[in-house]
Design a protein around this motif. Structure first.
Motif, short mmCIF file in Angstrom:
data_model
loop_
_atom_site.label_atom_id
_atom_site.label_comp_id
_atom_site.label_asym_id
_atom_site.label_seq_id
_atom_site.Cartn_x
_atom_site.Cartn_y
_atom_site.Cartn_z
N VAL A 1 53.46 64.76 46.83
CA VAL A 1 54.42 63.84 46.21
C VAL A 1 55.44 63.37 47.27
O VAL A 1 55.78 62.18 47.34
N HIS A 2 55.89 64.30 48.09
CA HIS A 2 56.83 63.94 49.15
C HIS A 2 56.22 62.92 50.11
O HIS A 2 56.87 61.94 50.49
N ARG A 3 54.99 63.13 50.50
CA ARG A 3 54.33 62.23 51.45
C ARG A 3 54.24 60.81 50.87
O ARG A 3 54.55 59.84 51.55
N TYR A 4 53.82 60.71 49.61
CA TYR A 4 53.71 59.37 49.01
C TYR A 4 55.08 58.75 48.73
O TYR A 4 55.26 57.55 48.89
N ALA A 5 56.03 59.57 48.31
CA ALA A 5 57.36 59.04 48.02
C ALA A 5 58.06 58.57 49.30
O ALA A 5 58.78 57.57 49.30
N ALA A 6 57.83 59.27 50.40
CA ALA A 6 58.46 58.88 51.66
C ALA A 6 57.84 57.62 52.25
O ALA A 6 58.50 56.87 52.97
N ALA B 1 56.56 55.12 50.39
CA ALA B 1 56.66 54.00 49.45
C ALA B 1 57.64 52.94 49.98
O ALA B 1 58.51 53.23 50.79
N HIS B 2 57.47 51.72 49.47
CA HIS B 2 58.37 50.62 49.83
C HIS B 2 59.49 50.57 48.80
O HIS B 2 59.25 50.34 47.62
N TYR B 3 60.72 50.81 49.25
CA TYR B 3 61.88 50.84 48.36
C TYR B 3 62.71 49.57 48.54
O TYR B 3 62.80 49.02 49.64
N VAL C 1 67.43 56.87 49.70
CA VAL C 1 66.47 57.84 49.15
C VAL C 1 65.32 58.02 50.13
O VAL C 1 64.91 59.15 50.44
N GLN C 2 64.78 56.91 50.63
CA GLN C 2 63.69 57.01 51.58
C GLN C 2 64.14 57.68 52.88
O GLN C 2 63.42 58.49 53.45
N LEU D 1 64.16 61.35 52.20
CA LEU D 1 62.80 61.89 52.14
C LEU D 1 62.16 61.98 53.51
O LEU D 1 61.45 62.94 53.82
#
Length: 189
Positions: free
Chosen positions: A13-18, A20-22, A29-30, A33
């Motif tokens: 989850v951390h890998r995908y959340a970091a 992601a395009h915010y 947040v990015q 992460l």
């Protein structure tokens, strides 16, 4: 197993959340992460699963759930089946004792002797410290210690089963549909 699964879940989850395009509003947040380093999670989970597998095999021998092939044993008359079972159990004892001993030598040479000498304040001289793991940076003898520890435990369990079989002719048997403690809970209700 639950802790290892949870750790891998958090790392994924951390890998995908970091990655992601915010929107610009959530850029902190990015940044947060990306500042977290969970690169060690996969290595730790590998070690956890190896330890579980090795000690789980010893548990399986004790409770009769370890994998075994008994087709030939079941086809033999009881007296011959008894001796073949004892030979098989003795083979388990010898195999696990050999693996445990080879593992102990490996762990000793991989830096355990340096750690032991240092702990007791003995002169280490030219004794090498041993390698460390790439992500956790722990001495590799620590995760590898499961090989001799679990193998000797499994050897002990084979000896227990062999002794019980020699004395009483009984092997541990696992009832697939049986759940320990369930009978007591039903009786109390």
């Amino acid at each position: 197993m639950g802790a290892a699964t949870l750790l891998i879940f958090v790392a994924v989850v951390h890998r995908y959340a970091a990655a992601a395009h915010y929107p610009a509003v959530l850029q902190p947040v990015q940044d947060f992460l990306l500042g977290l380093n969970l690169s060690w999670a996969q290595e730790l989970c590998i070690y956890m699963f190896v330890w579980m597998a090795k000690f789980g095999a010893a548990y399986g021998v004790r409770h009769g759930t370890h994998v075994g092939v008994d087709t030939l044993v079941r086809a033999l008359p009881p007296a011959q089946a008894r001796w073949l079972t004892l030979v098989g159990l003795l083979g388990g004892v010898v195999f696990t004792a050999v693996v445990g001993t080879m593992g102990a030598v490996f762990v000793w040479d991989n830096g355990f002797h340096h750690a032991l000498f240092s702990t007791f304040g003995w002169d280490v001289g030219d004794v090498p410290e041993g390698p460390t793991s790439p992500d956790l940076e722990v001495p590799t003898w620590i995760p590898y210690a499961c090989i001799p520890l679990a193998s000797y435990l499994m050897c002990f369990r084979f000896l227990q089963v062999m002794w019980a079989f020699w004395r009483r002719g009984e092997l541990p048997h696992h009832e697939v549909a049986h759940v320990e403690g369930l009978d007591e809970a039903e009786a109390a209700a």
